[in-house]
Write a protein that holds these residues in place. Structure first.
Motif, PDB file in Angstrom:
ATOM      1  N   GLN A  79       6.818  11.405 -21.732  1.00  0.00           N
ATOM      2  CA  GLN A  79       5.723  12.075 -21.040  1.00  0.00           C
ATOM      3  C   GLN A  79       4.552  11.140 -20.712  1.00  0.00           C
ATOM      4  N   THR A  80       4.624   9.886 -21.143  1.00  0.00           N
ATOM      5  CA  THR A  80       3.558   8.954 -20.797  1.00  0.00           C
ATOM      6  C   THR A  80       3.654   8.616 -19.314  1.00  0.00           C
ATOM      7  N   GLN A  81       2.510   8.273 -18.720  1.00  0.00           N
ATOM      8  CA  GLN A  81       2.463   8.029 -17.284  1.00  0.00           C
ATOM      9  C   GLN A  81       1.770   6.710 -16.962  1.00  0.00           C
ATOM     10  N   THR A  82       2.298   6.046 -15.959  1.00  0.00           N
ATOM     11  CA  THR A  82       1.689   4.846 -15.399  1.00  0.00           C
ATOM     12  C   THR A  82       1.659   5.041 -13.900  1.00  0.00           C
ATOM     13  N   GLU A  83       0.478   4.918 -13.297  1.00  0.00           N
ATOM     14  CA  GLU A  83       0.402   5.000 -11.841  1.00  0.00           C
ATOM     15  C   GLU A  83       0.591   3.596 -11.281  1.00  0.00           C
ATOM     16  N   ILE A  84       1.480   3.479 -10.309  1.00  0.00           N
ATOM     17  CA  ILE A  84       1.772   2.190  -9.696  1.00  0.00           C
ATOM     18  C   ILE A  84       1.075   2.129  -8.349  1.00  0.00           C
ATOM     19  N   HIS A  85       0.359   1.035  -8.082  1.00  0.00           N
ATOM     20  CA  HIS A  85      -0.287   0.801  -6.789  1.00  0.00           C
ATOM     21  C   HIS A  85       0.329  -0.435  -6.150  1.00  0.00           C
ATOM     22  N   LEU A  86       0.770  -0.283  -4.919  1.00  0.00           N
ATOM     23  CA  LEU A  86       1.329  -1.381  -4.144  1.00  0.00           C
ATOM     24  C   LEU A  86       0.462  -1.550  -2.903  1.00  0.00           C
ATOM     25  N   PRO A  87      -0.393  -2.586  -2.834  1.00  0.00           N
ATOM     26  CA  PRO A  87      -1.285  -2.767  -1.681  1.00  0.00           C
ATOM     27  C   PRO A  87      -0.475  -3.005  -0.396  1.00  0.00           C
ATOM     28  N   GLU A 105      12.929  -0.288 -11.820  1.00  0.00           N
ATOM     29  CA  GLU A 105      13.554   0.658 -10.880  1.00  0.00           C
ATOM     30  C   GLU A 105      12.479   1.373 -10.064  1.00  0.00           C
ATOM     31  N   SER A 106      11.383   1.750 -10.710  1.00  0.00           N
ATOM     32  CA  SER A 106      10.279   2.399  -9.989  1.00  0.00           C
ATOM     33  C   SER A 106       9.651   1.439  -8.986  1.00  0.00           C
ATOM     34  N   ILE A 107       9.488   0.183  -9.380  1.00  0.00           N
ATOM     35  CA  ILE A 107       8.926  -0.829  -8.472  1.00  0.00           C
ATOM     36  C   ILE A 107       9.845  -1.013  -7.274  1.00  0.00           C
ATOM     37  N   LYS A 108      11.141  -1.146  -7.521  1.00  0.00           N
ATOM     38  CA  LYS A 108      12.104  -1.314  -6.422  1.00  0.00           C
ATOM     39  C   LYS A 108      12.070  -0.123  -5.477  1.00  0.00           C
ATOM     40  N   GLU A 109      11.949   1.084  -6.023  1.00  0.00           N
ATOM     41  CA  GLU A 109      11.867   2.284  -5.192  1.00  0.00           C
ATOM     42  C   GLU A 109      10.636   2.232  -4.285  1.00  0.00           C
ATOM     43  N   MET A 110       9.505   1.793  -4.833  1.00  0.00           N
ATOM     44  CA  MET A 110       8.287   1.702  -4.030  1.00  0.00           C
ATOM     45  C   MET A 110       8.405   0.626  -2.958  1.00  0.00           C
ATOM     46  N   VAL A 111       8.948  -0.527  -3.301  1.00  0.00           N
ATOM     47  CA  VAL A 111       9.107  -1.612  -2.328  1.00  0.00           C
ATOM     48  C   VAL A 111      10.049  -1.159  -1.206  1.00  0.00           C
ATOM     49  N   ASN A 112      11.156  -0.530  -1.565  1.00  0.00           N
ATOM     50  CA  ASN A 112      12.077  -0.024  -0.540  1.00  0.00           C
ATOM     51  C   ASN A 112      11.404   1.004   0.354  1.00  0.00           C
ATOM     52  N   TYR A 113      10.604   1.885  -0.237  1.00  0.00           N
ATOM     53  CA  TYR A 113       9.868   2.885   0.544  1.00  0.00           C
ATOM     54  C   TYR A 113       8.942   2.179   1.539  1.00  0.00           C
ATOM     55  N   ALA A 114       8.235   1.166   1.064  1.00  0.00           N
ATOM     56  CA  ALA A 114       7.312   0.426   1.938  1.00  0.00           C
ATOM     57  C   ALA A 114       8.066  -0.180   3.116  1.00  0.00           C
ATOM     58  N   LEU A 115       9.169  -0.842   2.834  1.00  0.00           N
ATOM     59  CA  LEU A 115       9.932  -1.506   3.892  1.00  0.00           C
ATOM     60  C   LEU A 115      10.523  -0.498   4.878  1.00  0.00           C
ATOM     61  N   GLU A 116      11.024   0.610   4.374  1.00  0.00           N
ATOM     62  CA  GLU A 116      11.653   1.623   5.233  1.00  0.00           C
ATOM     63  C   GLU A 116      10.634   2.381   6.074  1.00  0.00           C
ATOM     64  N   ASN A 117       9.368   2.374   5.661  1.00  0.00           N
ATOM     65  CA  ASN A 117       8.339   3.173   6.342  1.00  0.00           C
ATOM     66  C   ASN A 117       7.278   2.319   7.026  1.00  0.00           C
ATOM     67  N   HIS A 118       7.622   1.096   7.393  1.00  0.00           N
ATOM     68  CA  HIS A 118       6.786   0.227   8.236  1.00  0.00           C
ATOM     69  C   HIS A 118       5.508  -0.273   7.560  1.00  0.00           C
ATOM     70  N   TYR A 119       5.566  -0.541   6.259  1.00  0.00           N
ATOM     71  CA  TYR A 119       4.414  -1.104   5.561  1.00  0.00           C
ATOM     72  C   TYR A 119       4.682  -2.570   5.246  1.00  0.00           C
ATOM     73  N   ASP A 120       3.649  -3.397   5.400  1.00  0.00           N
ATOM     74  CA  ASP A 120       3.681  -4.764   4.895  1.00  0.00           C
ATOM     75  C   ASP A 120       2.990  -4.761   3.537  1.00  0.00           C
ATOM     76  N   ILE A 121       3.597  -5.402   2.559  1.00  0.00           N
ATOM     77  CA  ILE A 121       3.008  -5.515   1.226  1.00  0.00           C
ATOM     78  C   ILE A 121       2.052  -6.695   1.250  1.00  0.00           C
ATOM     79  N   VAL A 122       0.793  -6.468   0.863  1.00  0.00           N
ATOM     80  CA  VAL A 122      -0.245  -7.485   1.054  1.00  0.00           C
ATOM     81  C   VAL A 122      -0.964  -7.897  -0.234  1.00  0.00           C
TER      82      VAL A 122
END
Length: 163
Positions: A146-154, A111-128
């Motif tokens: 309370q554990t955390q994972t930082e997600i990076h989408l190039p 769900e977090s990944i999908k949210e990031m991908v949707n954000y990228a598409l809606e805000n004019h980013y190409d995923i590379v």
């Protein structure tokens, strides 16, 4: 989830590629840390997992990913090394990512990944490039929520010119 654009500086990493289950991440992270130490290298950042296959399209035990850590340098006898046995070594150039923090277990990680991908598409980013997870250390008694994972989408920004 708060999503920000972030520059990742050039870095050297030591990694081991896998075709396996993400459930084995803790042992794979330990393996990379041990190999870094055994080869006289110095880790300088948090462990990561990087993958570019769709988690829903591959069987649980058939995920394609690498597990690694940023390191200070990777010279062997004064020359850059490309591999030290099982341990791969590479230099990653500076790049831009969309970054966000996932809190809790990985049950709803998609769900977090999908949210990031949707954000990228809606805000004019190409995923590379491949999605990378940075595993933020937590105390053993830290509740899973309370554990955390930082997600990076190039990404590359492809929208209207910005200041």
């Amino acid at each position: 989830m708060d999503i920000i654009e972030k520059k990742i500086p050039e870095q050297k990493v030591a990694y081991v590629p896998h075709i396996d289950s993400f459930s084995k991440l803790p042992e794979f992270i330990e393996e990379v840390a041990d190999l870094i130490k055994e080869n006289g290298l110095e880790a300088v950042g948090f462990p990561y997992g990087s993958y570019d296959n769709d988690l829903e399209e591959h069987a649980e035990n058939d995920q394609i990913f690498e597990v690694g850590m940023p390191i200070k340098d990777f010279y062997n006898d004064g020359k850059p090394a490309g591999r030290m046995g099982k341990l791969g070594l590479k230099e990653i150039t500076e790049h831009t990512v969309l970054a966000g923090r996932h809190f809790g277990s990985h049950k709803n990680f998609n769900e977090s990944i999908k949210e990031m991908v949707n954000y990228a598409l809606e805000n004019h980013y190409d995923i590379v490039g491949p999605i990378t997870e940075i595993y933020i250390p937590a105390n053993p008694d830290t509740p899973i929520e309370q554990t955390q994972t930082e997600i990076h989408l190039p990404v590359i920004y492809m929208g209207p010119k910005r200041d």
